[in-house]
Scaffold this motif. Structure first.
Motif, PDB file in Angstrom:
ATOM      1  N   PHE A 580       1.687  -3.631   0.428  1.00 49.08           N
ATOM      2  CA  PHE A 580       1.349  -4.426  -0.751  1.00 49.08           C
ATOM      3  C   PHE A 580       2.405  -5.476  -1.077  1.00 49.08           C
ATOM      4  O   PHE A 580       2.356  -6.088  -2.142  1.00 49.08           O
ATOM      5  CB  PHE A 580       1.158  -3.495  -1.957  1.00 49.08           C
ATOM      6  N   HIS A 581       3.354  -5.700  -0.156  1.00 51.27           N
ATOM      7  CA  HIS A 581       4.411  -6.671  -0.427  1.00 51.27           C
ATOM      8  C   HIS A 581       3.835  -8.073  -0.565  1.00 51.27           C
ATOM      9  O   HIS A 581       4.352  -8.889  -1.326  1.00 51.27           O
ATOM     10  CB  HIS A 581       5.463  -6.648   0.684  1.00 51.27           C
ATOM     11  N   SER A 582       2.795  -8.380   0.182  1.00 51.97           N
ATOM     12  CA  SER A 582       2.113  -9.662   0.021  1.00 51.97           C
ATOM     13  C   SER A 582       0.762  -9.418  -0.637  1.00 51.97           C
ATOM     14  O   SER A 582      -0.049  -8.640  -0.143  1.00 51.97           O
ATOM     15  CB  SER A 582       1.898 -10.353   1.375  1.00 51.97           C
ATOM     16  N   SER A 583       0.540 -10.070  -1.764  1.00 50.67           N
ATOM     17  CA  SER A 583      -0.746  -9.930  -2.454  1.00 50.67           C
ATOM     18  C   SER A 583      -1.537 -11.225  -2.390  1.00 50.67           C
ATOM     19  O   SER A 583      -2.467 -11.436  -3.156  1.00 50.67           O
ATOM     20  CB  SER A 583      -0.506  -9.539  -3.923  1.00 50.67           C
ATOM     21  N   LEU A 584      -1.158 -12.094  -1.446  1.00 48.53           N
ATOM     22  CA  LEU A 584      -1.774 -13.416  -1.367  1.00 48.53           C
ATOM     23  C   LEU A 584      -2.976 -13.380  -0.421  1.00 48.53           C
ATOM     24  O   LEU A 584      -2.837 -13.482   0.789  1.00 48.53           O
ATOM     25  CB  LEU A 584      -0.759 -14.448  -0.876  1.00 48.53           C
TER      26      LEU A 584
END
Length: 674
Positions: A580-584
């Motif tokens: 979930f470190h990138s939510s883009l």
């Protein structure tokens, strides 16, 4: 469960290492950082609950922190605070309000320039209890996304931090009733409007909380206010990303409309009626209800924002630039846009971002349009209404007019793309590579599921009365997981790197007339893009729908983040939130459109291009967390334009369908009613 969480938060007081300033360069665990961010965002309209942060909010001095700008940002914000110039608490906040945005960005600058975690967290605690809550939340989210200190911090879902912006007012009122009567409650949510409104059929798309989160997250990652002179890096292809993300929202919305027997959306225009009204059924935490707009109203001038004729003039200047093939810069020089990089300049101009080469002449068509449309319920301030849903990225897609507004801008972008020469066979072919087959593990199938999220942060709090579980359930579109299999032959004698690009578009319009290849390709939905190594001979590549580069999984609930964080802190173990470190990206649930119960036909195409030429970053085939709109340092990994090879006008489809590295099949998407 909530009582347990509250106990865990309180228990965190027993853990040392927070309240004292550390020297620059000292390390803080990811779990501690996650804990601090969780704590300042938990019940953001109430007092701080974490004892250490609460104490720090009174003892920390922002001017004593460690900064990489010599404390300039902190001095500026403290001066504004001491002069009582900041927006009061318990007041609505809008990013499109110039002064309110300036204040939020003052805090963002302080956090962004904090050079150690104690300074970052100390400022977060200090200003959490002093600044406007909306400005604070925006600054925290922007800083966590962009700061070098917070690469591994996962932001809680916004719809649980500020539920009022995502949840109908009737549900919020039920939540207050549950709180006052101390009754654990699960409330059923409904989409805005009634069945007599055809737009209700696609409300599940624009009002989906994951879609709303995607839209606001993108604008946090690529903010129009980003200024290279104040930031630590340049964002590559920012204007093109602006075009592409909104183009994809527009074509996906059209596909959802066709899935529900509606025509594609018509563009909205300044000298025409706004045919569809909208009643948001949402309210601010403080400041009243979001304004409504009746059917069939003409655009009116908006006091203090713009006149309708101003918008027509700006549009005319932009279209004129497209026709001439160049943008006129501030100094009178010209910037060629009749090439593959022109879309990036045009995106900066239309938004307009700080990257625009001439905002004085071309204005800010997109940003001003959002405010113009959002204020049509009270254009002259007669009723002193708060900003409309179009004036918040969190709420904008709820209004069907959002997609009409972006269809209007998308058509301007298409004028530019159509002015470019079509790709030649030489630009398209990948010598020795043939895409032989495309297949799926199971039929493509969608359905609706109920999703539950917490409303604890929607209601007022007091330390004397414990929390009771309050949540709401809302139907949301989802799809059955599937695996795609691509058969690709490499007729070369050596390994080659390939970029595999997967698109699909509805085969027929709502009158069952087949789209031409040119129109269809412009409406293509990007389903995936990835790099792979092809060995000599036949290669079988499998790709799970869960791994699509254009989507992200749902962020864990606020409660789950808190529980995992406190457990990691208590045990001294690592906090694993890598997924979930990138939510883009779009919610993975929206990877494929809804389709129809009898099956809806889509034209699916796979194109393999030369990965060695495409890649702007080494080792892309080994990167498992491909960041679809760019890497964390602002670089973009793909040399090719977004949408390649379908982004340009197609005079003769045989040019593209005739190359061996292109393959197309027809597939059906089925919707299953439970």
């Amino acid at each position: 469960m909530l009582l347990v969480l509250c106990a865990l938060v309180v228990a965190a007081a027993a853990w040392p290492n927070f309240g004292m300033m550390a020297s620059p360069g000292s390390s803080t665990s990811d779990a501690q950082k996650q804990h601090d961010v969780n704590s300042v965002l938990w019940k953001v309209y109430e007092e701080l609950h974490d004892p250490h942060l609460k104490e720090l909010s009174q003892t920390f001095d922002p001017l004593s922190g460690h900064y990489d700008d010599d404390g300039v940002s902190a001095k500026r914000l403290m001066q504004e605070f001491n002069d009582h110039r900041l927006l009061e608490q318990k007041h609505w906040f809008s990013l499109f309000n110039t002064r309110q945005r300036e204040e939020a960005l003052m805090l963002y600058d302080v956090l962004e320039h904090s050079s150690d975690w104690d300074t970052f967290a100390g400022n977060a605690a200090y200003f959490r209890v002093r600044m406007n809550e909306g400005e604070f939340v925006y600054a925290i989210y922007a800083a966590v996304i962009h700061s070098e200190l917070t690469h591994h911090v996962v932001l809680p879902p916004l719809y649980e931090v500020t539920p009022h912006l995502f949840t109908n007012s009737e549900v919020i009122q039920e939540a207050y009733k549950a709180k006052m009567t101390q009754t654990a409650t699960k409330i059923e949510s409904h989409f805005t409007g009634s069945k007599s409104n055809p737009e209700q059929r696609v409300a599940y798309f624009g009002e989906d909380i994951g879609m709303n989160t995607h839209h606001v997250t993108w604008h946090l990652e690529f903010p129009f206010w980003w200024d290279d002179s104040h930031e630590n890096h340049h964002i590559e292809r920012k204007g093109e990303n602006f075009f592409w993300v909104h183009h994809q929202l527009t074509v996906r919305f059209d596909a959802e409309r066709l899935s529900n027997y509606l025509d594609p959306v018509d563009e909205l225009h300044w000298d025409d009626l706004i045919h569809e009204g909208f009643a948001p059924h949402t309210m601010y935490k403080y400041g009243g209800y979001f304004p409504s707009r009746p059917d069939n109203v003409h655009f009116e001038d908006v006091d203090g924002v713009a006149r309708v004729r101003d918008m027509l003039i700006l549009e005319s200047r932009i279209r004129d630039a497209i026709a001439h093939g160049y943008i006129t810069a501030k100094d009178g020089s010209t910037i060629n846009i009749r090439d593959s990089k022109g879309i990036n300049v045009l995106g900066d101009v239309i938004e307009s971002s700080m990257y625009s080469p001439n905002p004085q002449y071309y204005g800010a068509l997109h940003n001003t349009a959002h405010v113009m449309l959002g204020r049509q319920g009270d254009p002259h301030g007669k009723f002193d209404l708060p900003p409309g849903v179009l004036e918040h990225f969190e709420t904008a897609t709820r209004d069907p007019a959002f997609f009409r507004l972006h269809k209007y801008m998308d058509n301007i972008f298409r004028e530019h793309k159509d002015s470019l020469p079509p790709y030649t066979k030489e630009e398209l072919e990948f010598p020795g590579i043939a895409v032989d087959s495309i297949s799926f593990s199971n039929r493509l199938e969608t359905y609706f599921e109920n999703f539950e999220y917490s409303l604890i942060n929607a209601v007022d709090d007091t330390e004397q009365i414990p929390d009771v579980p309050i949540s709401t359930t809302v139907p949301r579109l989802a799809h059955k997981d599937f695996t795609a299999e691509f058969g690709i032959t490499n007729n070369n004698e050596n390994d080659v790197m390939a970029t595999v690009r997967v698109f699909a578009w509805p085969k027929y319009d709502n009158n069952h007339v087949e789209f031409s290849f040119d129109d269809g390709s412009w409406n293509a939905i990007e389903l995936d893009r990835f790099w792979t190594k092809l060995t000599p001979g036949h290669n079988t590549i499998t790709r799970s729908s869960r791994d699509s580069a254009v989507t992200v999984p749902d962020v864990p609930s606020f409660q789950t983040l808190m529980t995992k964080t406190e457990q990691a802190l208590a045990s001294g173990s690592a906090l694993h939130l890598e997924d979930f470190h990138s939510s883009l990206g779009l919610p993975n649930r929206f990877l494929i459109p809804k389709g129809k119960s009898e099956g809806m036909e889509f034209h699916l195409v796979v194109f393999a291009s030369d990965g060695a030429k495409d890649a702007a970053v080494d080792g892309l085939h080994q990167i498992t967390t491909f960041h679809h709109y760019g890497l964390h340092d602002g670089t973009y990994p793909d040399h090719q334009p977004h949408g390649y090879p379908l982004d340009r006008h197609v005079d003769d489809e045989r040019i593209i369908t005739g190359v061996t590295n292109f393959k197309a099949i027809d597939v059906k998407v089925y919707h299953v009613e439970h």
